[in-house]
Design a protein around this motif. Structure first.
Motif, PDB file in Angstrom:
ATOM      1  N   ILE A  67       1.091  -0.344  23.994  1.00  0.00           N
ATOM      2  CA  ILE A  67       0.718   1.045  24.262  1.00  0.00           C
ATOM      3  C   ILE A  67       1.462   1.987  23.325  1.00  0.00           C
ATOM      4  O   ILE A  67       0.880   2.822  22.674  1.00  0.00           O
ATOM      5  CB  ILE A  67       1.006   1.413  25.737  1.00  0.00           C
ATOM      6  N   ASN A  68       2.773   1.828  23.236  1.00  0.00           N
ATOM      7  CA  ASN A  68       3.600   2.722  22.426  1.00  0.00           C
ATOM      8  C   ASN A  68       4.065   2.049  21.145  1.00  0.00           C
ATOM      9  O   ASN A  68       5.251   2.033  20.849  1.00  0.00           O
ATOM     10  CB  ASN A  68       4.818   3.186  23.234  1.00  0.00           C
ATOM     11  N   ILE A  69       3.153   1.490  20.386  1.00  0.00           N
ATOM     12  CA  ILE A  69       3.556   0.795  19.171  1.00  0.00           C
ATOM     13  C   ILE A  69       3.884   1.797  18.067  1.00  0.00           C
ATOM     14  O   ILE A  69       3.404   2.928  18.070  1.00  0.00           O
ATOM     15  CB  ILE A  69       2.476  -0.207  18.700  1.00  0.00           C
ATOM     16  N   THR A  70       4.696   1.360  17.134  1.00  0.00           N
ATOM     17  CA  THR A  70       5.055   2.213  16.003  1.00  0.00           C
ATOM     18  C   THR A  70       3.952   2.154  14.951  1.00  0.00           C
ATOM     19  O   THR A  70       3.161   1.212  14.903  1.00  0.00           O
ATOM     20  CB  THR A  70       6.372   1.730  15.367  1.00  0.00           C
ATOM     21  N   LYS A  71       3.936   3.150  14.088  1.00  0.00           N
ATOM     22  CA  LYS A  71       2.958   3.176  13.001  1.00  0.00           C
ATOM     23  C   LYS A  71       3.241   2.060  11.991  1.00  0.00           C
ATOM     24  O   LYS A  71       2.332   1.516  11.384  1.00  0.00           O
ATOM     25  CB  LYS A  71       2.983   4.532  12.305  1.00  0.00           C
ATOM     26  N   TRP A  72       4.522   1.700  11.843  1.00  0.00           N
ATOM     27  CA  TRP A  72       4.873   0.710  10.823  1.00  0.00           C
ATOM     28  C   TRP A  72       4.558  -0.731  11.219  1.00  0.00           C
ATOM     29  O   TRP A  72       4.648  -1.625  10.400  1.00  0.00           O
ATOM     30  CB  TRP A  72       6.329   0.849  10.399  1.00  0.00           C
ATOM     31  N   ILE A  73       4.182  -0.997  12.462  1.00  0.00           N
ATOM     32  CA  ILE A  73       3.927  -2.380  12.880  1.00  0.00           C
ATOM     33  C   ILE A  73       2.794  -3.009  12.053  1.00  0.00           C
ATOM     34  O   ILE A  73       2.844  -4.196  11.733  1.00  0.00           O
ATOM     35  CB  ILE A  73       3.649  -2.505  14.390  1.00  0.00           C
ATOM     36  N   LYS A  74       1.817  -2.218  11.666  1.00  0.00           N
ATOM     37  CA  LYS A  74       0.717  -2.749  10.857  1.00  0.00           C
ATOM     38  C   LYS A  74       1.229  -3.234   9.503  1.00  0.00           C
ATOM     39  O   LYS A  74       0.879  -4.317   9.045  1.00  0.00           O
ATOM     40  CB  LYS A  74      -0.372  -1.689  10.689  1.00  0.00           C
ATOM     41  N   ARG A  75       2.085  -2.423   8.875  1.00  0.00           N
ATOM     42  CA  ARG A  75       2.676  -2.798   7.580  1.00  0.00           C
ATOM     43  C   ARG A  75       3.501  -4.070   7.720  1.00  0.00           C
ATOM     44  O   ARG A  75       3.351  -5.013   6.947  1.00  0.00           O
ATOM     45  CB  ARG A  75       3.555  -1.644   7.076  1.00  0.00           C
ATOM     46  N   GLU A  76       4.372  -4.095   8.722  1.00  0.00           N
ATOM     47  CA  GLU A  76       5.270  -5.230   8.882  1.00  0.00           C
ATOM     48  C   GLU A  76       4.506  -6.512   9.223  1.00  0.00           C
ATOM     49  O   GLU A  76       4.864  -7.595   8.774  1.00  0.00           O
ATOM     50  CB  GLU A  76       6.318  -4.922   9.943  1.00  0.00           C
ATOM     51  N   THR A  77       3.441  -6.391   9.997  1.00  0.00           N
ATOM     52  CA  THR A  77       2.627  -7.552  10.346  1.00  0.00           C
ATOM     53  C   THR A  77       1.896  -8.083   9.118  1.00  0.00           C
ATOM     54  O   THR A  77       1.820  -9.304   8.919  1.00  0.00           O
ATOM     55  CB  THR A  77       1.640  -7.193  11.475  1.00  0.00           C
ATOM     56  N   LEU A  78       1.391  -7.205   8.265  1.00  0.00           N
ATOM     57  CA  LEU A  78       0.751  -7.645   7.021  1.00  0.00           C
ATOM     58  C   LEU A  78       1.736  -8.404   6.129  1.00  0.00           C
ATOM     59  O   LEU A  78       1.388  -9.426   5.528  1.00  0.00           O
ATOM     60  CB  LEU A  78       0.180  -6.450   6.254  1.00  0.00           C
ATOM     61  N   VAL A  79       2.965  -7.934   6.053  1.00  0.00           N
ATOM     62  CA  VAL A  79       3.977  -8.621   5.238  1.00  0.00           C
ATOM     63  C   VAL A  79       4.333  -9.968   5.858  1.00  0.00           C
ATOM     64  O   VAL A  79       4.455 -10.971   5.149  1.00  0.00           O
ATOM     65  CB  VAL A  79       5.223  -7.735   5.029  1.00  0.00           C
ATOM     66  N   LEU A  80       4.482 -10.021   7.174  1.00  0.00           N
ATOM     67  CA  LEU A  80       4.742 -11.314   7.824  1.00  0.00           C
ATOM     68  C   LEU A  80       3.605 -12.300   7.541  1.00  0.00           C
ATOM     69  O   LEU A  80       3.862 -13.473   7.262  1.00  0.00           O
ATOM     70  CB  LEU A  80       4.916 -11.129   9.334  1.00  0.00           C
ATOM     71  N   GLU A  81       2.364 -11.824   7.574  1.00  0.00           N
ATOM     72  CA  GLU A  81       1.232 -12.692   7.256  1.00  0.00           C
ATOM     73  C   GLU A  81       1.332 -13.233   5.830  1.00  0.00           C
ATOM     74  O   GLU A  81       1.092 -14.423   5.591  1.00  0.00           O
ATOM     75  CB  GLU A  81      -0.095 -11.937   7.422  1.00  0.00           C
ATOM     76  N   LYS A  82       1.687 -12.380   4.889  1.00  0.00           N
ATOM     77  CA  LYS A  82       1.851 -12.821   3.492  1.00  0.00           C
ATOM     78  C   LYS A  82       2.949 -13.861   3.382  1.00  0.00           C
ATOM     79  O   LYS A  82       2.796 -14.870   2.702  1.00  0.00           O
ATOM     80  CB  LYS A  82       2.166 -11.629   2.579  1.00  0.00           C
ATOM     81  N   LEU A  83       4.063 -13.629   4.057  1.00  0.00           N
ATOM     82  CA  LEU A  83       5.201 -14.554   3.985  1.00  0.00           C
ATOM     83  C   LEU A  83       4.860 -15.908   4.614  1.00  0.00           C
ATOM     84  O   LEU A  83       5.268 -16.950   4.102  1.00  0.00           O
ATOM     85  CB  LEU A  83       6.435 -13.948   4.640  1.00  0.00           C
ATOM     86  N   VAL A  84       4.119 -15.889   5.706  1.00  0.00           N
ATOM     87  CA  VAL A  84       3.713 -17.151   6.347  1.00  0.00           C
ATOM     88  C   VAL A  84       2.842 -17.960   5.400  1.00  0.00           C
ATOM     89  O   VAL A  84       2.922 -19.179   5.359  1.00  0.00           O
ATOM     90  CB  VAL A  84       3.008 -16.883   7.692  1.00  0.00           C
ATOM     91  N   SER A  85       2.024 -17.275   4.597  1.00  0.00           N
ATOM     92  CA  SER A  85       1.113 -17.980   3.697  1.00  0.00           C
ATOM     93  C   SER A  85       1.819 -18.549   2.454  1.00  0.00           C
ATOM     94  O   SER A  85       1.247 -19.347   1.739  1.00  0.00           O
ATOM     95  CB  SER A  85      -0.038 -17.059   3.276  1.00  0.00           C
ATOM     96  N   ILE A  86       3.043 -18.128   2.215  1.00  0.00           N
ATOM     97  CA  ILE A  86       3.791 -18.607   1.052  1.00  0.00           C
ATOM     98  C   ILE A  86       4.527 -19.895   1.425  1.00  0.00           C
ATOM     99  O   ILE A  86       5.114 -20.004   2.482  1.00  0.00           O
ATOM    100  CB  ILE A  86       4.807 -17.531   0.599  1.00  0.00           C
ATOM    101  N   THR A  87       4.530 -20.830   0.523  1.00  0.00           N
ATOM    102  CA  THR A  87       5.217 -22.092   0.815  1.00  0.00           C
ATOM    103  C   THR A  87       6.732 -21.903   0.818  1.00  0.00           C
ATOM    104  O   THR A  87       7.257 -20.985   0.190  1.00  0.00           O
ATOM    105  CB  THR A  87       4.871 -23.181  -0.227  1.00  0.00           C
ATOM    106  N   ASN A  88       7.437 -22.770   1.502  1.00  0.00           N
ATOM    107  CA  ASN A  88       8.883 -22.684   1.611  1.00  0.00           C
ATOM    108  C   ASN A  88       9.592 -22.837   0.270  1.00  0.00           C
ATOM    109  O   ASN A  88      10.731 -22.434   0.127  1.00  0.00           O
ATOM    110  CB  ASN A  88       9.410 -23.733   2.595  1.00  0.00           C
ATOM    111  N   THR A  89       8.934 -23.413  -0.717  1.00  0.00           N
ATOM    112  CA  THR A  89       9.580 -23.581  -2.020  1.00  0.00           C
ATOM    113  C   THR A  89       9.621 -22.283  -2.806  1.00  0.00           C
ATOM    114  O   THR A  89      10.421 -22.133  -3.716  1.00  0.00           O
ATOM    115  CB  THR A  89       8.858 -24.650  -2.864  1.00  0.00           C
ATOM    116  N   GLU A  90       8.786 -21.315  -2.437  1.00  0.00           N
ATOM    117  CA  GLU A  90       8.745 -20.059  -3.180  1.00  0.00           C
ATOM    118  C   GLU A  90       9.727 -19.035  -2.644  1.00  0.00           C
ATOM    119  O   GLU A  90      10.174 -18.163  -3.373  1.00  0.00           O
ATOM    120  CB  GLU A  90       7.334 -19.469  -3.146  1.00  0.00           C
ATOM    121  N   ILE A  91      10.052 -19.108  -1.363  1.00  0.00           N
ATOM    122  CA  ILE A  91      10.967 -18.139  -0.749  1.00  0.00           C
ATOM    123  C   ILE A  91      11.734 -18.828   0.368  1.00  0.00           C
ATOM    124  O   ILE A  91      11.192 -19.666   1.062  1.00  0.00           O
ATOM    125  CB  ILE A  91      10.194 -16.900  -0.208  1.00  0.00           C
ATOM    126  N   GLY A  92      12.969 -18.478   0.504  1.00  0.00           N
ATOM    127  CA  GLY A  92      13.767 -19.014   1.611  1.00  0.00           C
ATOM    128  C   GLY A  92      14.592 -20.203   1.233  1.00  0.00           C
ATOM    129  O   GLY A  92      14.496 -20.826   0.250  1.00  0.00           O
TER     130      GLY A  92
END
Length: 175
Positions: free
Chosen positions: A150-175
């Protein structure tokens, strides 16, 4: 750079018009499949530690300051720039047609000795806490909050898009 995302919060924004841009930095702190984020207890959502760059402050100095303030950790090293998210929204001042937030994401390693957070009032009100979590779990929590919150922040959309990108990247590229 692994991603360059353009996110429009309003329809019909003409990016060729006069606007104000705010530059921000965000820390991506990963170890294996775990990611360290700011968890907003009030809204049940995750956010990358970071925020706006102040006048005469370098991106690196701003990143170190924001990580210290939001999660109480000192930055050990800034490894590389991962991506940029440009957000376009309605105007904040009468002189400009729109507002642009440009967030630069960096892979960061932190010291494990945590200190006290130095939160702004709104961050304190949202209940910012430091949390390490499986990156896929953080993504699912943000998606669920976006769908049901109900009271979500405006930035949650941005942060969720970045999390989606990071999930799609293999562990050898980041982390």
């Amino acid at each position: 750079m692994l991603f360059d995302i353009h996110l429009f919060h309003q329809d019909n924004i003409d990016v060729n018009q006069k606007h104000r841009t705010r530059i921000a930095v965000r820390a991506v702190i990963m170890h294996e499949n775990q990611i360290t984020l700011a968890y907003l207890q009030k809204n049940h959502e995750f956010k990358f530690p970071g925020g706006g760059v102040e006048i005469n402050e370098t991106l690196e100095d701003a990143l170190k300051r924001e990580v210290k303030e939001e999660i109480g950790a000192r930055v050990k090293s800034i490894k590389c720039k991962i991506g940029v998210v440009a957000e376009y929204d309605n105007r904040n001042e009468p002189d400009n047609e729109y507002f642009k937030m440009e967030s630069h994401y960096y892979e960061v390693e932190i010291e494990h000795d945590l200190e006290k957070q130095e939160l702004d009032k709104y961050e304190n009100d949202l209940g910012f806490v430091f949390k390490s979590i499986n990156i896929r779990d953080a993504l699912e929590i943000n998606r669920s909050t976006m769908e049901h919150g109900i009271n979500i922040t405006k930035w949650i959309k941005r942060e969720t898009l970045v999390l989606e990108k990071l999930v799609s990247i293999t562990n050898t590229e980041i982390g």
